[in-house]
Enzyme design. Structure first.
Site, PDB file in Angstrom:
ATOM      1  N   LYS A 112       0.922  -1.257   0.056  1.00 15.47           N
ATOM      2  CA  LYS A 112      -0.049  -0.111   0.154  1.00 15.47           C
ATOM      3  C   LYS A 112       0.912   1.300  -0.132  1.00 15.47           C
ATOM      4  O   LYS A 112       0.508   2.501  -0.574  1.00 15.47           O
ATOM      5  CB  LYS A 112      -0.923   0.032   1.462  1.00 15.47           C
ATOM      6  CG  LYS A 112      -1.960  -0.927   1.063  1.00 15.47           C
ATOM      7  CD  LYS A 112      -3.151  -0.786   1.914  1.00 15.47           C
ATOM      8  CE  LYS A 112      -4.296  -1.716   1.930  1.00 15.47           C
ATOM      9  NZ  LYS A 112      -5.356  -1.726   2.858  1.00 15.47           N
ATOM     10  N   LYS A 194      -5.464 -10.228  -5.085  1.00 14.73           N
ATOM     11  CA  LYS A 194      -6.640 -10.581  -4.345  1.00 14.73           C
ATOM     12  C   LYS A 194      -7.663  -9.232  -4.613  1.00 14.73           C
ATOM     13  O   LYS A 194      -7.500  -8.128  -5.031  1.00 14.73           O
ATOM     14  CB  LYS A 194      -6.605 -10.489  -2.538  1.00 14.73           C
ATOM     15  CG  LYS A 194      -6.360  -9.120  -2.174  1.00 14.73           C
ATOM     16  CD  LYS A 194      -6.565  -8.996  -0.791  1.00 14.73           C
ATOM     17  CE  LYS A 194      -6.504  -7.631  -0.236  1.00 14.73           C
ATOM     18  NZ  LYS A 194      -7.315  -7.297   0.726  1.00 14.73           N
ATOM     19  N   LYS A 197     -10.931  -3.713  -2.111  1.00 13.65           N
ATOM     20  CA  LYS A 197     -11.758  -2.425  -2.111  1.00 13.65           C
ATOM     21  C   LYS A 197     -11.330  -1.339  -2.735  1.00 13.65           C
ATOM     22  O   LYS A 197     -11.724  -0.434  -3.249  1.00 13.65           O
ATOM     23  CB  LYS A 197     -12.079  -2.069  -0.616  1.00 13.65           C
ATOM     24  CG  LYS A 197     -12.952  -2.936   0.102  1.00 13.65           C
ATOM     25  CD  LYS A 197     -13.347  -2.226   1.553  1.00 13.65           C
ATOM     26  CE  LYS A 197     -13.228  -3.209   2.623  1.00 13.65           C
ATOM     27  NZ  LYS A 197     -12.204  -2.798   3.646  1.00 13.65           N
TER      28      LYS A 197
HETATM   29  N1  AQP Z   1     -10.197 -10.890  -1.454  1.00 12.48           N
HETATM   30  C1  AQP Z   1     -10.148 -11.307  -0.234  1.00 12.48           C
HETATM   31  N2  AQP Z   1     -10.574 -12.649  -0.107  1.00 12.48           N
HETATM   32  C2  AQP Z   1     -11.170 -13.023   1.118  1.00 12.48           C
HETATM   33  N3  AQP Z   1     -10.834 -12.351   2.228  1.00 12.48           N
HETATM   34  C3  AQP Z   1     -10.676 -10.962   2.290  1.00 12.48           C
HETATM   35  N4  AQP Z   1     -10.626 -10.142   3.084  1.00 12.48           N
HETATM   36  C4  AQP Z   1     -10.240  -8.679   2.210  1.00 12.48           C
HETATM   37  N5  AQP Z   1     -10.002  -9.113   1.091  1.00 12.48           N
HETATM   38  C5  AQP Z   1     -10.143 -10.509   0.952  1.00 12.48           C
HETATM   39  C6  AQP Z   1     -10.813 -10.234   4.433  1.00 12.48           C
HETATM   40  O1  AQP Z   1     -12.011  -9.196   4.720  1.00 12.48           O
HETATM   41  C7  AQP Z   1     -11.692  -8.850   6.144  1.00 12.48           C
HETATM   42  C8  AQP Z   1     -11.961  -7.463   6.329  1.00 12.48           C
HETATM   43  O2  AQP Z   1     -11.042  -6.568   5.344  1.00 12.48           O
HETATM   44  P1  AQP Z   1     -10.896  -5.099   5.701  1.00 12.48           P
HETATM   45  O3  AQP Z   1     -11.707  -4.486   5.738  1.00 12.48           O
HETATM   46  O4  AQP Z   1      -9.777  -5.153   6.835  1.00 12.48           O
HETATM   47  O5  AQP Z   1      -9.968  -4.816   4.377  1.00 12.48           O
HETATM   48  P2  AQP Z   1      -8.634  -5.468   3.803  1.00 12.48           P
HETATM   49  O6  AQP Z   1      -8.225  -6.675   4.575  1.00 12.48           O
HETATM   50  O7  AQP Z   1      -7.406  -4.186   3.692  1.00 12.48           O
HETATM   51  O8  AQP Z   1      -8.830  -5.748   2.307  1.00 12.48           O
HETATM   52  P3  AQP Z   1      -9.961  -5.040   1.183  1.00 12.48           P
HETATM   53  O9  AQP Z   1     -11.166  -5.449   1.671  1.00 12.48           O
HETATM   54  O10 AQP Z   1      -9.640  -5.381   0.005  1.00 12.48           O
HETATM   55  O11 AQP Z   1      -9.544  -3.511   1.340  1.00 12.48           O
HETATM   56  P4  AQP Z   1      -8.255  -2.785   0.775  1.00 12.48           P
HETATM   57  O12 AQP Z   1      -8.577  -2.668  -0.415  1.00 12.48           O
HETATM   58  O13 AQP Z   1      -8.453  -1.563   1.650  1.00 12.48           O
HETATM   59  O14 AQP Z   1      -7.004  -3.352   1.302  1.00 12.48           O
HETATM   60  C9  AQP Z   1     -10.256  -9.331   6.640  1.00 12.48           C
HETATM   61  O15 AQP Z   1     -10.453 -10.560   7.467  1.00 12.48           O
HETATM   62  C10 AQP Z   1      -9.809  -9.543   5.297  1.00 12.48           C
HETATM   63  O16 AQP Z   1      -8.655 -10.532   5.487  1.00 12.48           O
END
Ligand code: AQP
Length: 328
Positions: A112, A194, A197
């Site tokens: 990031k 992956k 968001k």
């Molecule tokens: N692609 C994914 N497959 C399975 N699990 C996933 N998680 C995130 N992406 C995947 C799991 O969702 C939970 C909440 O995530 P978060 O809000 O903490 O965000 P994150 O892990 O940083 O991933 P995101 O949602 O894609 O957001 P960004 O783009 O901001 O990094 C966690 O338990 C995560 O493991």
């Protein structure tokens, strides 16, 4: 005494089907068996710039998404991270026992912050320490997460073990719960990474609140691998990913899924997958609209109070063990 779960999601962007299948679905499955704390981690959200008005709205929207996913406020504690100031306090304490080298090895910061490390916030760098504080405050036994959070959970365990060794037994050492299937749902457009968001390409993710047309278009446009066979095969990540989503939503076995599509082509597979996703999300999207603001406020207020009761006890113990005394 039930064992305890803690998990959370950030109120940033739009939650996607990866968040649901990797995390929320398992929260719901485990909530009766464990004493569960599900947090809306708004302090994590600000490690990247956020529009204050949108963050406010997304915080409440995320609470609605937890509820619509099946998190039951009669059984589980749902709360907003910033309502329990102990999260920020414990973060400072743990920052003082976490090593720079440990944080420098965190791959999420590397991903990031890579575009401009010089301008990345210190908060983005220390994000895993806040996550450790979140988990350790509740003497958590189990943390249901997706694969991307595994490294942060391992760091949490290292920090807790170090604290316990240096100051005496204080924290429960948490275990990760990473589902055997669905822990890393991949982007529909770039199935080497992956679903995320913060992906600039919205076509890579199916968002939980996407309408039927959008979902169908995104799935139709999903990239596929060479070959024609529709089977589970990790060397063909695009089809493997789409079939995994189908399997998790239909609850069919691997053999049933493969047999179902044995004579079918990619076109028909995508049509059926789109219908499955749309049908799965329909009742969820109806439910999201059900909760009004006052009902939500009450759930979050009660949740914060319950969370605070536990968090205060842990922090008191931490301060006492470290010799941090004041007048309160
Ligand atoms: N692609 C994914 N497959 C399975 N699990 C996933 N998680 C995130 N992406 C995947 C799991 O969702 C939970 C909440 O995530 P978060 O809000 O903490 O965000 P994150 O892990 O940083 O991933 P995101 O949602 O894609 O957001 P960004 O783009 O901001 O990094 C966690 O338990 C995560 O493991």
């Amino acid at each position: 005494m039930k064992k305890r779960i803690f998990s959370g999601a950030q109120p940033t962007g739009n939650l996607h089907i990866g968040n649901y299948l990797g995390a929320l679905k398992n929260w719901v499955a485990l909530q009766e068996e464990y004493e569960s704390f599900f947090c809306i981690v708004n302090l994590h959200a600000i490690t990247l710039p956020q529009n204050p008005e949108i963050l406010k709205q997304k915080t409440l929207d995320l609470a609605r998404i937890y509820l619509a996913s099946g998190v039951n406020p009669q059984v589980s504690t749902i709360f907003i991270q910033s309502d329990v100031s102990e999260h920020a306090e414990l973060t400072w304490i743990l920052s003082c026992i976490t090593r720079m080298g440990e944080l420098e090895r965190m791959t999420q910061f590397k991903d990031k912050g890579k575009d401009n490390r010089e301008r990345a916030s210190v908060g983005l760098f220390t994000y895993p320490v806040l996550m450790a504080a979140d988990i350790l405050l509740y003497q958590t036994d189990l943390v249901p997460i997706g694969q991307d959070q595994k490294q942060h959970l391992e760091l949490t365990r290292d920090i807790a073990e170090r604290f316990n060794r240096d100051f005496g037994a204080t924290f429960t050492i948490p275990e990760a719960f990473i589902p055997p299937v669905g822990a890393k749902i991949l982007s529909l457009q770039e199935p080497t990474k992956k679903m995320s968001k913060s992906d600039d390409n919205a076509n890579g993710s199916v968002f939980l609140l996407d309408d039927a047309d959008t979902i169908t278009k995104k799935i139709r446009r999903a990239v596929t691998d060479s070959g024609t066979e529709i089977s589970f095969d990790e060397s063909r990540p695009a089809i493997n990913n789409l079939l995994t989503i189908y399997q998790l939503l239909t609850k069919k076995s691997t053999e049933e899924c493969e047999a179902h599509f044995a004579e079918k082509g990619y076109g028909q597979f995508k049509t059926e997958l789109a219908e499955t996703v749309v049908e799965f999300l329909r009742p969820f999207q109806e439910k999201v609209k059900e909760f009004d603001d006052s009902e939500l406020q009450k759930i979050l207020k009660d949740g914060a109070e319950k969370a605070r009761n536990v968090a205060t006890e842990t922090l008191k113990d931490v301060y006492a063990k470290m010799g941090i005394v004041g007048t309160r």
